[in-house]
Design an enzyme around this catalytic site. Structure first.
Site, PDB file in Angstrom:
ATOM      1  N   GLY A 184      46.930  35.218  40.641  1.00 54.44           N
ATOM      2  CA  GLY A 184      46.788  35.640  39.257  1.00 54.44           C
ATOM      3  C   GLY A 184      46.473  37.114  39.157  1.00 54.44           C
ATOM      4  O   GLY A 184      46.923  37.803  38.237  1.00 54.44           O
ATOM      5  N   THR A 185      45.697  37.613  40.114  1.00 51.79           N
ATOM      6  CA  THR A 185      45.367  39.039  40.149  1.00 51.79           C
ATOM      7  C   THR A 185      46.622  39.893  40.262  1.00 51.79           C
ATOM      8  O   THR A 185      46.786  40.888  39.551  1.00 51.79           O
ATOM      9  CB  THR A 185      44.421  39.340  41.332  1.00 51.79           C
ATOM     10  OG1 THR A 185      43.120  38.799  41.033  1.00 51.79           O
ATOM     11  CG2 THR A 185      44.285  40.831  41.586  1.00 51.79           C
ATOM     12  N   GLN A 191      42.582  30.905  33.144  1.00 52.29           N
ATOM     13  CA  GLN A 191      41.609  29.851  32.855  1.00 52.29           C
ATOM     14  C   GLN A 191      42.047  28.935  31.721  1.00 52.29           C
ATOM     15  O   GLN A 191      41.401  27.916  31.481  1.00 52.29           O
ATOM     16  CB  GLN A 191      40.250  30.472  32.520  1.00 52.29           C
ATOM     17  CG  GLN A 191      39.588  31.216  33.662  1.00 52.29           C
ATOM     18  CD  GLN A 191      39.144  30.300  34.793  1.00 52.29           C
ATOM     19  OE1 GLN A 191      39.072  29.089  34.638  1.00 52.29           O
ATOM     20  NE2 GLN A 191      38.842  30.893  35.935  1.00 52.29           N
ATOM     21  N   THR A 198      59.158  37.807  50.796  1.00 52.31           N
ATOM     22  CA  THR A 198      59.635  36.437  50.963  1.00 52.31           C
ATOM     23  C   THR A 198      58.707  35.461  50.258  1.00 52.31           C
ATOM     24  O   THR A 198      57.489  35.500  50.427  1.00 52.31           O
ATOM     25  CB  THR A 198      59.715  36.082  52.461  1.00 52.31           C
ATOM     26  OG1 THR A 198      60.612  36.986  53.100  1.00 52.31           O
ATOM     27  CG2 THR A 198      60.215  34.656  52.656  1.00 52.31           C
ATOM     28  N   CYS A 221      35.274  36.273  41.768  1.00 53.85           N
ATOM     29  CA  CYS A 221      35.843  37.541  42.219  1.00 53.85           C
ATOM     30  C   CYS A 221      34.833  38.681  42.159  1.00 53.85           C
ATOM     31  O   CYS A 221      35.022  39.713  42.783  1.00 53.85           O
ATOM     32  CB  CYS A 221      37.069  37.895  41.372  1.00 53.85           C
ATOM     33  SG  CYS A 221      38.426  36.732  41.573  1.00 53.85           S
TER      34      CYS A 221
END
Length: 394
Positions: A77-78, A187, A249, A337
Site C-alpha cells: 500500500g505504501t 483500512q 516482475t 509503520c
C-alpha cells in the site's frame, strides 16, 4: 498458548482461501508473467484472474468495469500511495510547483511523500483533523485554482474515522476541474458497506495483508480519466510491467493470494460488518461496566466499528502493551509503520489529545477471526493491567 490477536489494522492472518491459492501457484506455476511461452502465459493468466477478482471486490462491474480503468499491482500500500502522489504530481510540466493538499492524519506513506514533494518545489498544505475528520472550513480556505492534487484517506488507521471523500472531492473539483483526488483506502477496503468504486477518487490505494492476503502486495486503482489524459507516470522504471506503470516482475503467488482473499472477504462482507458491530458493542459495554476509567475515543461523524481507540488512566500505552502481550492479548499503540520511531502519534495529536493522553492510548482492531472470547480476554487483561500498573506507578 492461546492468544487473542486484536491488531488487525497492522496486519491480518492469511485466510485459508489465500493460503491454498498461493500454495497451488507456488507448487505449480513458477513462470515469469512476461515470458511468451506457455509457462509465462499461465503465470500471466493467474495475475489477470486476480486483477479481475480485485475489480469485482471494488464493485467496478457496477461502476464502470474494467478496461480502460486500470488496476496496477505494487509491492505494498505504501508503494501504491507513492505511485499515486509522485506519479500524479510529476506527470505534467504544468503541475510543477502546484499545490497539494493532504490531511494531518494520513498514513506516513502519504505524509512523508507529501514532504518529499514539498522539498522538490510543490506547495503542500496539511489539513487539521479534529475528532478524526477533516476540518472542512480550513480545507476550503486552502483550496485554490492551482491545487493539482488532494489526498484523503477513507478510514483512519488509528481512530476508525471515515472521511467524507465525496465532499472533499466536490469542493476541489469546483476550484479546479483538473485536480486529481487520491484516496488511501487501505483500512477501508472491504471494511465498509459501500463499494470502493463508488468513492469519487481518481486514484485509490489498497493493500493485501489488511484483508487476509499475504504481505508484500498492494494495488492502485486508476480511473479512465487519469489514463486517457496521461495524468500519472511511473516511479519505478525498468521492464514496463503492469501496463508500463510499475516495472518489476510480478509477485505471482502473492497477487494470486491477494485476489483470493479479496474474493473471500467480498463474499462475506455483510456478515463481517455485522460481527464487527456486535464485538465493538460488547467491548464498549464491558468497558463501561468494568473499566470506567478507560475512555473510548469515538470520532465525530461516521466511523468504522472494527477500529477502537482507548485512552488508559495514566498508564503509558507501551507499558500496557507489554503487559497485555504477556497475557496473550495483542493490540497496538497506533500505526505499526510508525510504532518504532519514538514519535507521538500525529493522528491523535491532530484528533485533539494532549501529549499525555496520546502516550496512554491504545488501538484495538478487529478481524474476521475474532470472537466474544477475545473481547472478554482483552477486558480481563486490561483490568489486571490497570490494577497492577497503577500500583507500580504510585
Amino acid at each position: 498458548m492461546n492468544f487473542s490477536y486484536l491488531d488487525n489494522s497492522a496486519t491480518t492472518p492469511v485466510c485459508p482461501a489465500a493460503y491454498e491459492k498461493m500454495k497451488t501457484v507456488l507448487e505449480g506455476t513458477f513462470g515469469n508473467p512476461s515470458s511468451l511461452h506457455l509457462m509465462g502465459m499461465e503465470a500471466e493468466k493467474i495475475v489477470n484472474d486476480a486483477r479481475e477478482k480485485l475489480f469485482n471486490a471494488f464493485g467496478a462491474k457496477k461502476y464502470g468495469k474494467t478496461k480502460p480503468q486500470m488496476l496496477i499491482f505494487t509491492a505494498s500500500g505504501t508503494e501504491a500511495n507513492n505511485l499515486a502522489l509522485i506519479g500524479a504530481a510529476t506527470a505534467k510540466e504544468r503541475r510543477r510547483g502546484g499545490k497539494i493538499i493532504v490531511g494531518e492524519t494520513e498514513h506516513p506513506s502519504v505524509i512523508e511523500t507529501a514532504k518529499y514533494l514539498s522539498a522538490i518545489g510543490f506547495k503542500v498544505a496539511f489539513i487539521p483533523c479534529p475528532r478524526g475528520v477533516w476540518d472542512m472550513e480550513k480545507y476550503r480556505a486552502e483550496l485554490s485554482s492551482d491545487t493539482i492534487l488532494v489526498s484523503a484517506m477513507l478510514v483512519n488507521n488509528e481512530t476508525g474515522a471515515v472521511n467524507d471523500i465525496a465532499s472533499i472531492a466536490s469542493l476541489a473539483k469546483a476550484k479546479n476541474p483538473d485536480v486529481l483526488i487520491h484516496c488511501d483506502a487501505v483500512q477501508g477496503f472491504l471494511k465498509i458497506p459501500e463499494p470502493l468504486a463508488s468513492v469519487p477518487a481518481d486514484l485509490i490505494s489498497v493493500s493485501s495483508h489488511k484483508i487476509g492476503g499475504p504481505k508484500g502486495v498492494g494495488a492502485l486503482f486508476i480511473r479512465e480519466k487519469v489514463i486517457t489524459t496521461k495524468s500519472l507516470v511511473p516511479v519505478i522504471h525498468g521492464g514496463g510491467q503492469e501496463s508500463g506503470m510499475r516495472s518489476g516482475t510480478e509477485n505471482t503467488a502473492g497477487i494470486a493470494g491477494f485476489g483470493a482473499a479479496a474474493e473471500f472477504e467480498y463474499k462475506n462482507l455483510s456478515a463481517s460488518l455485522v460481527r464487527f458491530k456486535e464485538l465493538r458493542a460488547l467491548l464498549e459495554q464491558l468497558i463501561s461496566k468494568e473499566l470506567p476509567d478507560v475512555r473510548v475515543n469515538t470520532p465525530v461523524g461516521k466511523y468504522v466499528p472494527h477500529i477502537i481507540s482507548l485512552t488508559l488512566p495514566d498508564i503509558r500505552s507501551e507499558t500496557m502493551l507489554h503487559f497485555l502481550s504477556r497475557k496473550g492479548v495483542f493490540v497496538s499503540s497506533g500505526s505499526a509503520c510508525a510504532s518504532n520511531t519514538g514519535h507521538k502519534s500525529h493522528v491523535l495529536l491532530s484528533y485533539g489529545m494532549t501529549e499525555k493522553e496520546v502516550d496512554s492510548t491504545i488501538r484495538v482492531s478487529l478481524g474476521v477471526q475474532n470472537t466474544e472470547e477475545d473481547i472478554h480476554n482483552l477486558v480481563n487483561a486490561l483490568a489486571q493491567g490497570i490494577s497492577s500498573l497503577s500500583r507500580k506507578t504510585k
